[in-house]
Design a protein around this motif. Sequence first.
Motif, mmCIF file in Angstrom:
data_model
loop_
_atom_site.group_PDB
_atom_site.id
_atom_site.type_symbol
_atom_site.label_atom_id
_atom_site.label_comp_id
_atom_site.label_asym_id
_atom_site.label_seq_id
_atom_site.Cartn_x
_atom_site.Cartn_y
_atom_site.Cartn_z
ATOM 1 N N ASP A 118 -2.413 -21.403 8.331
ATOM 2 C CA ASP A 118 -1.697 -20.019 9.173
ATOM 3 C C ASP A 118 -1.756 -19.264 7.907
ATOM 4 O O ASP A 118 -0.810 -19.145 6.988
ATOM 5 C CB ASP A 118 -0.163 -20.360 9.655
ATOM 6 C CG ASP A 118 0.061 -19.074 10.229
ATOM 7 O OD1 ASP A 118 -0.542 -18.164 10.350
ATOM 8 O OD2 ASP A 118 1.440 -19.143 10.306
ATOM 9 N N LYS A 119 -2.709 -18.334 7.894
ATOM 10 C CA LYS A 119 -2.641 -17.163 6.902
ATOM 11 C C LYS A 119 -2.792 -15.931 7.393
ATOM 12 O O LYS A 119 -3.149 -15.620 8.426
ATOM 13 C CB LYS A 119 -3.932 -17.526 6.019
ATOM 14 C CG LYS A 119 -4.119 -18.905 5.145
ATOM 15 C CD LYS A 119 -5.251 -18.817 4.358
ATOM 16 C CE LYS A 119 -5.653 -19.881 3.654
ATOM 17 N NZ LYS A 119 -6.945 -20.319 3.194
ATOM 18 N N VAL A 120 -1.937 -14.975 6.496
ATOM 19 C CA VAL A 120 -1.718 -13.569 6.950
ATOM 20 C C VAL A 120 -2.231 -12.523 5.777
ATOM 21 O O VAL A 120 -1.360 -13.079 4.376
ATOM 22 C CB VAL A 120 -0.275 -13.338 7.275
ATOM 23 C CG1 VAL A 120 -0.022 -11.756 7.723
ATOM 24 C CG2 VAL A 120 0.144 -14.229 8.517
ATOM 25 N N GLU A 121 -2.828 -11.616 5.895
ATOM 26 C CA GLU A 121 -3.172 -10.988 4.696
ATOM 27 C C GLU A 121 -2.597 -9.502 4.983
ATOM 28 O O GLU A 121 -2.698 -8.740 6.378
ATOM 29 C CB GLU A 121 -4.790 -10.532 4.586
ATOM 30 C CG GLU A 121 -5.495 -11.885 4.214
ATOM 31 C CD GLU A 121 -6.807 -11.668 3.957
ATOM 32 O OE1 GLU A 121 -7.471 -10.595 3.820
ATOM 33 O OE2 GLU A 121 -7.722 -12.825 3.946
ATOM 34 N N ILE A 122 -1.828 -8.952 4.126
ATOM 35 C CA ILE A 122 -1.351 -7.778 4.108
ATOM 36 C C ILE A 122 -1.712 -6.817 3.085
ATOM 37 O O ILE A 122 -1.671 -7.199 1.531
ATOM 38 C CB ILE A 122 0.255 -7.939 4.404
ATOM 39 C CG1 ILE A 122 0.621 -8.739 5.358
ATOM 40 C CG2 ILE A 122 0.911 -6.697 4.159
ATOM 41 C CD1 ILE A 122 1.966 -8.831 5.395
ATOM 42 N N GLU A 123 -1.879 -5.469 3.286
ATOM 43 C CA GLU A 123 -2.133 -4.561 1.913
ATOM 44 C C GLU A 123 -0.953 -3.446 2.263
ATOM 45 O O GLU A 123 -0.992 -2.786 3.315
ATOM 46 C CB GLU A 123 -3.543 -3.966 2.099
ATOM 47 C CG GLU A 123 -3.665 -3.000 0.926
ATOM 48 C CD GLU A 123 -5.122 -2.154 1.119
ATOM 49 O OE1 GLU A 123 -5.998 -3.083 0.673
ATOM 50 O OE2 GLU A 123 -5.343 -1.310 1.561
ATOM 51 N N VAL A 124 -0.417 -3.032 1.057
ATOM 52 C CA VAL A 124 0.496 -2.015 1.146
ATOM 53 C C VAL A 124 0.305 -1.034 -0.015
ATOM 54 O O VAL A 124 -0.137 -1.551 -1.065
ATOM 55 C CB VAL A 124 2.170 -2.509 1.207
ATOM 56 C CG1 VAL A 124 2.367 -3.054 2.445
ATOM 57 C CG2 VAL A 124 2.248 -3.362 0.064
ATOM 58 N N LYS A 125 0.541 0.206 0.218
ATOM 59 C CA LYS A 125 0.591 1.306 -0.707
ATOM 60 C C LYS A 125 1.880 1.924 -1.006
ATOM 61 O O LYS A 125 2.685 2.013 -0.015
ATOM 62 C CB LYS A 125 -0.511 2.389 -0.540
ATOM 63 C CG LYS A 125 -2.052 1.560 -0.196
ATOM 64 C CD LYS A 125 -2.926 2.840 0.098
ATOM 65 C CE LYS A 125 -4.400 2.049 0.332
ATOM 66 N NZ LYS A 125 -5.354 2.745 0.987
ATOM 67 N N ASN A 126 2.072 2.447 -2.172
ATOM 68 C CA ASN A 126 3.156 3.150 -2.486
ATOM 69 C C ASN A 126 2.865 4.642 -2.765
ATOM 70 O O ASN A 126 1.524 5.019 -2.606
ATOM 71 C CB ASN A 126 4.226 2.447 -3.479
ATOM 72 C CG ASN A 126 3.547 2.447 -4.966
ATOM 73 O OD1 ASN A 126 2.388 3.217 -4.995
ATOM 74 N ND2 ASN A 126 3.981 1.867 -5.986
ATOM 75 N N ASP A 127 4.015 5.438 -2.965
ATOM 76 C CA ASP A 127 3.838 6.815 -3.205
ATOM 77 C C ASP A 127 2.934 7.196 -4.540
ATOM 78 O O ASP A 127 2.321 8.317 -4.389
ATOM 79 C CB ASP A 127 5.108 7.587 -3.144
ATOM 80 C CG ASP A 127 5.764 7.578 -1.799
ATOM 81 O OD1 ASP A 127 5.138 7.351 -0.781
ATOM 82 O OD2 ASP A 127 7.038 7.676 -1.872
ATOM 83 N N ARG A 128 2.991 6.237 -5.281
ATOM 84 C CA ARG A 128 2.255 6.646 -6.572
ATOM 85 C C ARG A 128 0.539 6.162 -6.596
ATOM 86 O O ARG A 128 -0.005 6.449 -7.382
ATOM 87 C CB ARG A 128 2.896 5.765 -7.613
ATOM 88 C CG ARG A 128 4.213 6.217 -7.973
ATOM 89 C CD ARG A 128 4.869 5.281 -9.258
ATOM 90 N NE ARG A 128 4.113 4.452 -9.814
ATOM 91 C CZ ARG A 128 4.558 3.425 -10.633
ATOM 92 N NH1 ARG A 128 5.685 3.524 -10.740
ATOM 93 N NH2 ARG A 128 3.675 2.402 -11.100
ATOM 94 N N GLY A 129 0.410 5.552 -5.391
ATOM 95 C CA GLY A 129 -0.970 5.395 -5.129
ATOM 96 C C GLY A 129 -1.188 3.795 -5.541
ATOM 97 O O GLY A 129 -2.421 3.423 -5.329
ATOM 98 N N ASP A 130 -0.300 2.997 -5.989
ATOM 99 C CA ASP A 130 -0.661 1.642 -6.236
ATOM 100 C C ASP A 130 -0.786 0.733 -5.038
ATOM 101 O O ASP A 130 -0.219 1.243 -3.883
ATOM 102 C CB ASP A 130 0.467 1.058 -6.822
ATOM 103 C CG ASP A 130 0.931 1.560 -8.432
ATOM 104 O OD1 ASP A 130 -0.220 1.772 -8.995
ATOM 105 O OD2 ASP A 130 2.209 1.750 -8.648
ATOM 106 N N VAL A 131 -1.607 -0.274 -5.029
ATOM 107 C CA VAL A 131 -1.884 -1.149 -4.026
ATOM 108 C C VAL A 131 -1.639 -2.770 -4.036
ATOM 109 O O VAL A 131 -1.924 -2.868 -5.263
ATOM 110 C CB VAL A 131 -3.475 -0.985 -3.609
ATOM 111 C CG1 VAL A 131 -3.900 -1.931 -2.219
ATOM 112 C CG2 VAL A 131 -3.823 0.549 -3.167
ATOM 113 N N LEU A 132 -0.788 -2.998 -3.356
ATOM 114 C CA LEU A 132 -0.485 -4.694 -3.343
ATOM 115 C C LEU A 132 -1.130 -5.301 -2.433
ATOM 116 O O LEU A 132 -0.947 -4.863 -1.005
ATOM 117 C CB LEU A 132 0.854 -4.689 -3.351
ATOM 118 C CG LEU A 132 1.546 -6.169 -3.501
ATOM 119 C CD1 LEU A 132 1.137 -6.696 -5.092
ATOM 120 C CD2 LEU A 132 2.966 -6.190 -3.372
ATOM 121 N N ASN A 133 -1.967 -6.131 -2.531
ATOM 122 C CA ASN A 133 -2.635 -7.088 -1.586
ATOM 123 C C ASN A 133 -2.097 -8.407 -1.820
ATOM 124 O O ASN A 133 -1.846 -8.971 -2.750
ATOM 125 C CB ASN A 133 -4.074 -6.990 -1.946
ATOM 126 C CG ASN A 133 -4.776 -5.872 -1.711
ATOM 127 O OD1 ASN A 133 -5.120 -5.073 -2.389
ATOM 128 N ND2 ASN A 133 -5.386 -5.448 -0.487
#
Length: 192
Positions: A118-133
Amino acid sequence: MTSKFLTIAMVISVLLTACKQGSKEEKTGSTKTEQVTATPNDIATQSLADKEGNKLAMSFDNVKDIATITINGETAELVSQKPASGIWYKNDHYELRGKGNDIQLVKDGKVIFEHQDDKVEIEVKNDRGDVLNMTFNNTDGTVKTYLNGGEQIDLVAQKAASGIWYKNDDYELSGKGDKYELLKDGKTVFKN
């Protein structure tokens, strides 16, 4: 003074003789052949269940390049087929393929067992433009994270009071809802 020289000469003579005998032993010792036997580390075992609760037991002998499988009371030995990645073993009736814990077993051309984590992929961004996958593997309690497309950071689930908490020796990932924070050595490197 002469006795000191004589003593030093005797010590050097003994050392040289010992070195020569050691060299002869090494030379003769290197021509011996040893029979390689499998150690417990050469054999890996794993058991998985599919959605219906059927169980597949697998034993991988890394010295002989064979896998022994047991499913529904039937046992079979399969030979490695040297895949580009993951695993691939087969015999006249069975074919076992997979990568990680995602496994498929085919018997006489028909899929009889399949397991996928069971895998879930999430991508989030912050106000500085950094991306966390993040790729969460809920089956084995791990997450692979990538900050701004950088190196892979592997973290293991911890018991959280609420939300999520994963960590390794250097990093910690926590979050709740759609808010995440990644720490490195106690300092925030990502927060949205």
